[in-house]
Write a protein that holds these residues in place. Structure first.
Motif: not given
Lengths: 276, 256
Positions: A114-125
């Motif tokens: 979950r945290y990996l996914g969230l981190g990547l999501r922010y990086a993309v943003m």
């Protein structure tokens, strides 16, 4: 008015309002906010009426000079256009390879962590919030002028766009098939390639088409900041008021974009009939 | 009779608050066909999913063929899951793949990531898959796309997929809740006869008491996360059913 006449039988009372109160209030707030923003904007940029008028006077002259056309640089421009399209194509292709796996790491239903996914999501943003020309300028600054800078510069916004679009498509598939593959003892790779990919592949290809179109547009403009291709030529013609060549350049871009859109529409229609 | 599955004091808590399952104890032996009945929201689905850890249990033990499922690592869990077939209410087939491919997915638990990725099923496995499809009356649909089938046909594909695992246990989560009565009967018959014939233990979530009574060797009643009944079908009195479904009596007969 018709409503109020119907409802008043005999005694005259105040008019019945027929709207939905909250919606009306929201619309009023919206309208006033736009009005205030508009006034603020006008004050902010300090519009000079006389400059616009003077520019308008010059417009016919410019348009007239655009009616001349020269085929002197035709082959050079054609090659530039091809370079521009190739830059966009390679940027989309490389970005696809990167975003494909990252999208499955980001999507809620497939992320292994979950945290990996969230981190990547922010990086993309964060990547998305930086405009494309800036990425290209950074690439130009580090590897020099030319198509390679254009490709690398385009890959940042293209990858983040694709990751976002793909992960949304993955999430739309829900958890049912994922549960089935996991329940038989399948691995994450099995879930992705055997469970989900067959269903979402056509949607992904359609998304790639959309992004390719955007990237060709971008690539034309990016040539002007040093990414090579026809944009660079157009930029130099404008700089030297070389309207005869500029006209042909614009024409080439127009025809290419038009043909591109036509063929992509055809492909999309094909995908749609195949998927139903 | 040998024990296939043993559940000790199983508890599942969602968000540290809602108790979905509370102290469930259960033992399943080879060849048993057990219906799990109870109203919607009682915890039937959670119970089934805690067994193969599609949902992580909060506490308690799940022992499958002598092995602690709740302590298994990734590789061990895959091996355990490979031996437990699962049948779903919404069939959970891959809609764009052929019926045959969907059935062969039952073998993925026995294959490496790479082998599965390139669909390297053996010819024997393919023959077996076709044999299963023939057995459930889908020989004409083998190469159709899964989304072209009717609900009842899809569920029979789901059964074939589970059977391809050569399972010791089958978990069926509301397998007939989305089907019309005629298809529901075909599907129940298919699950029942194949499990009995092959000695596969089976846990079936059902909400219709009549169907549970017709097919089970044993019935379990679950009410708000607790096991309140565990006996043979003839011991399930109308009074008991009414107690299990208290407040949601209409669900006992309803066909969704």
């Amino acid at each position: 008015m018709a409503v109020s006449q119907h409802s008043v039988k005999g005694s005259r009372r105040e008019k019945i309002s027929i709207g939905h109160k909250r919606t009306q209030r929201q619309q009023r707030i919206f309208f006033f906010s736009v009005l205030i923003l508009f006034i603020f904007s006008i004050v902010m940029i300090d519009i000079d009426g006389s400059a616009i008028a003077k520019g308008m006077e010059r417009l016919p002259v410019i348009l007239a000079s655009l009616t001349q056309i020269s085929f002197e640089h035709f082959l050079e421009m054609l090659a530039g256009m091809v370079t521009t399209v190739v830059i966009a194509f390679l940027a989309v292709l490389f970005s696809f390879v990167i975003s494909f796996f990252l999208a499955f790491l980001v999507a809620n239903n497939t992320t292994p962590n979950r945290y990996l996914g969230l981190g990547l999501r922010y990086a993309v943003m964060i990547i998305r919030s930086v405009p494309t020309p800036i990425w290209v300028l950074i690439a130009v600054a580090s590897i020099g002028f030319g198509p390679m800078a254009g490709i690398i510069g385009l890959m940042f916004p293209t990858s983040s766009f694709l990751i976002k679009a793909f992960s949304a498509q993955i999430e739309e598939e829900g958890t049912e098939v994922i549960e089935a593959i996991r329940s038989v003892g399948g691995t994450w790779i099995h879930v992705v390639f055997k469970g989900l990919l067959p269903t979402i592949l056509t949607g992904m290809i359609a998304t790639l088409g959309v992004r390719f179109e955007i990237d060709v547009h971008e690539s034309v403009v990016l040539g002007m900041v040093g990414a090579g291709g026809i944009g660079y030529l157009l930029q130099s013609y404008i700089q030297y008021y070389d309207f005869a060549n500029l006209t042909l350049g614009i024409l080439i871009v127009f025809v290419t974009m038009f043909l591109l859109e036509l063929s992509l529409n055809r492909i999309r229609a094909l995908l749609r009939t195949q998927s139903s | 009779m040998s024990t296939i599955l043993k559940i000790i004091n199983l508890t599942k808590r969602y968000n540290d608050e809602t108790l979905a399952l509370e102290g469930i104890n259960l033992e399943v032996s080879r060849g048993e066909f057990i219906s799990v009945i109870g109203p919607s929201g009682a915890g039937k689905s959670t119970l089934l999913r805690c067994i193969n850890r599609l949902i992580e249990p909060t506490s308690g033990e799940v022992i499958f063929l002598g092995q602690h499922v709740e302590k298994a690592n990734k590789a061990e869990l895959r091996k355990i899951r490979a031996q437990i077939g699962m049948i779903f209410q919404h069939y959970n087939l891959v809609p764009r793949l052929s019926v045959l491919e969907n059935v062969l997915h039952g073998r993925l638990g026995y294959m490496s990531s790479i082998k599965g990725l390139f669909s390297l099923y053996s010819e024997e496995e393919k023959e077996e898959a076709i044999e299963w499809l023939r057995k459930v009356g889908l020989e004409k649909e083998i190469f159709k796309r899964a989304d072209e089938l009717s609900g009842g046909q899809k569920q029979r594909v789901g059964i074939c997929r589970a059977m391809m695992q050569k399972p010791k246990l089958i978990l069926a989560d509301e397998p007939i809740a989305s089907l019309d009565p005629k298809s529901a009967e075909v599907v129940m018959e298919t699950i029942y006869h194949n499990c009995i014939e092959l000695g596969i233990a089976c846990l079936v979530n059902l909400h219709q008491v009549e169907i549970a009574k017709k097919y089970s060797t044993r019935i379990i009643g679950i009410k708000s996360g607790k096991l309140v009944f565990d006996d043979t079908p003839d011991k399930l009195t109308d009074e008991m059913s009414r107690f299990i479904y208290e407040g949601k009596e209409s669900e006992m007969y309803q066909h969704q």
